[in-house]
Design an enzyme around this catalytic site. Sequence first.
Site, PDB file in Angstrom:
ATOM      1  N   ARG A   1      45.340  62.526  53.272  1.00 48.78           N
ATOM      2  CA  ARG A   1      44.245  62.633  52.309  1.00 48.78           C
ATOM      3  C   ARG A   1      43.039  63.348  52.880  1.00 48.78           C
ATOM      4  NH1 ARG A   1      44.502  56.950  48.931  1.00 48.78           N
ATOM      5  NH2 ARG A   1      46.405  57.585  47.865  1.00 48.78           N
TER       6      ARG A   1
ATOM      7  N   SER B   1      53.596  39.276  36.551  1.00 52.25           N
ATOM      8  CA  SER B   1      52.729  40.416  36.816  1.00 52.25           C
ATOM      9  C   SER B   1      53.372  41.718  36.330  1.00 52.25           C
ATOM     10  CB  SER B   1      52.476  40.472  38.331  1.00 52.25           C
ATOM     11  OG  SER B   1      51.717  41.595  38.687  1.00 52.25           O
TER      12      SER B   1
ATOM     13  N   SER C   1      45.286  53.200  34.237  1.00 56.81           N
ATOM     14  CA  SER C   1      44.457  54.383  34.445  1.00 56.81           C
ATOM     15  C   SER C   1      45.207  55.635  34.871  1.00 56.81           C
ATOM     16  CB  SER C   1      43.374  54.077  35.458  1.00 56.81           C
ATOM     17  OG  SER C   1      43.914  54.111  36.756  1.00 56.81           O
TER      18      SER C   1
ATOM     19  N   HIS D   1      39.151  49.527  33.341  1.00 57.42           N
ATOM     20  CA  HIS D   1      39.030  50.867  32.740  1.00 57.42           C
ATOM     21  C   HIS D   1      38.669  50.807  31.263  1.00 57.42           C
ATOM     22  CE1 HIS D   1      40.244  53.124  36.261  1.00 57.42           C
ATOM     23  NE2 HIS D   1      41.046  52.115  36.515  1.00 57.42           N
TER      24      HIS D   1
ATOM     25  N   LYS E   1      32.542  51.378  37.432  1.00 63.10           N
ATOM     26  CA  LYS E   1      33.105  52.517  36.701  1.00 63.10           C
ATOM     27  C   LYS E   1      32.172  52.836  35.524  1.00 63.10           C
ATOM     28  CE  LYS E   1      37.471  51.978  39.001  1.00 63.10           C
ATOM     29  NZ  LYS E   1      38.785  51.341  39.118  1.00 63.10           N
TER      30      LYS E   1
ATOM     31  N   THR F   1      30.978  35.897  51.824  1.00 65.34           N
ATOM     32  CA  THR F   1      30.506  37.268  51.925  1.00 65.34           C
ATOM     33  C   THR F   1      29.100  37.375  51.345  1.00 65.34           C
ATOM     34  OG1 THR F   1      31.199  39.574  51.591  1.00 65.34           O
ATOM     35  CG2 THR F   1      31.460  38.111  49.714  1.00 65.34           C
TER      36      THR F   1
HETATM   37  C1  LIG Z   1      39.279  50.543  40.348  1.00 67.28           C
HETATM   38  C2  LIG Z   1      40.126  49.361  39.921  1.00 67.28           C
HETATM   39  C3  LIG Z   1      39.856  48.070  40.379  1.00 67.28           C
HETATM   40  C4  LIG Z   1      38.861  47.815  41.466  1.00 67.28           C
HETATM   41  O1  LIG Z   1      37.547  47.902  40.994  1.00 67.28           O
HETATM   42  P1  LIG Z   1      36.398  48.306  42.044  1.00 67.28           P
HETATM   43  O2  LIG Z   1      35.169  47.787  41.404  1.00 67.28           O
HETATM   44  O3  LIG Z   1      36.463  49.779  42.179  1.00 67.28           O
HETATM   45  O4  LIG Z   1      36.720  47.621  43.327  1.00 67.28           O
HETATM   46  C5  LIG Z   1      40.551  47.008  39.834  1.00 67.28           C
HETATM   47  N1  LIG Z   1      41.503  47.205  38.899  1.00 67.28           N
HETATM   48  C6  LIG Z   1      41.820  48.442  38.462  1.00 67.28           C
HETATM   49  C7  LIG Z   1      42.877  48.584  37.432  1.00 67.28           C
HETATM   50  C8  LIG Z   1      41.159  49.557  38.971  1.00 67.28           C
HETATM   51  O5  LIG Z   1      41.505  50.778  38.569  1.00 67.28           O
END
Ligand SMILES: *Cc1c(COP(=O)(O)O)cnc(C)c1O
Length: 411
Positions: A24, A140, A192, A220, A251, A280
């Site tokens: 990558r 799942s 996605s 998404h 996102k 955390t």
């Molecule tokens: C990107 C993604 C995640 C993780 O989310 P982040 O906030 O980027 O860690 C979880 N599930 C799916 C389906 C994703 O595409």
Amino acid sequence: MTERDYRAAFRTAVEQVRQEGRYRVFADLKRHCGAFPHATWTCDAGVEREVVVWCSNDYLGQGQNPIVLAAMQDAIATYGSGSGGTRNISGTNHLHVELEHELADLHGKDAALLFTSGYVSNEATLSSLYKILPGLIIFSDALNHASMIAGIRHGGGERRIFRHNDLEHLESLLKAAPADAPKLIAFESVYSMDGDISDLAGTVALAKRYGALTYLDEVHAVGMYGPRGAGVAARDGVMDQIDIVEGTLGKAFGVMGGYIAAASELVDAIRLYASGFIFTTSLPPALTAGALASVRWLKQHDEMRIRHQERAATLKRRFKEAGLPVMESSSHIVPVLVGDPVHCKLISDLLLADHGVYVQPINYPTVPRGTERLRFTPTPFHDDRMMDDLVRAMNGLWTRCNVKRMGGVAA
Ligand SMILES: *Cc1c(COP(=O)(O)O)cnc(C)c1O
């Protein structure tokens, strides 16, 4: 082993990835605030070039919404940089409490719980469910995200994988499991890589019939679908039948962080059992304030969702008119089939270097071999001129590389 041996082992591991064509190289970008989706790309030789980003998950350009930026700046001025601790030890900022209320309201649930990312929310929640529900069996979907798979594996309990969105297969697995065992169906709304949307109504009906809980990843979809951006479950009228909804703030909301929303007992238990939540440092005030402003703003801005869908539909239509092989997608995601890893990488490289178009190639193992593709995510800010440039560039490269067009004919 000597230091040389150790280093050689790392080199061998990298070489193996390279030989499989999976090495990558990250595109080095400077996104320009106020000029979304434009960015400056710095190539290997250090030369800079202006590009249009066509593969961002900042689906609605919220990462540059002035309302969001002002909230973040204000939070830094008011509360400083970090949160100062875990949620339990001095790290709960009033903004966390407000954002959790806002997210619970978005999904019509009693409560919500924040995590530092969507990945962590899936991993931490799914793995801790096995501790809360002894004997739990998780069903799942085969195409679930790596973070859900990690949580299910880490939890160490029983799991059954059903073929992607195949409700007959899911039902046969549910039927074969002991009737009295606790069960959970884990799936996503928008997948996605293909851009398809799963059958939510059918899945919740099966869950009811077999006494299973439902866990839905709407990463998404949140911000983009349904009234107020509450996601596909809200759009399809089944939100009240989803037991745990999971989303990201990174996102469409344009910031960072993850969450679950559910009934109060469920959220309280996860809060107390999930290691990835407990141990955390909590989200910093600026991110929390930005996410809060973004969620609130998108609740009231349906026109962004309408424009987003229109842009995606327009791009799909324009690619089709040009004879480019758009894959069937019922969402805002526009995948175009290349079907070969070398061409996929080459076309992506040429789009970037010669046409100022940045779209990342999607190769195995993210997608099955032979289905290598370019995955476009048009936003409300991708205008007709940008689409003109993109379609022209794609058309030229399809001819030049002799890649299959619509209907399987090479030009
Ligand atoms: C990107 C993604 C995640 C993780 O989310 P982040 O906030 O980027 O860690 C979880 N599930 C799916 C389906 C994703 O595409």
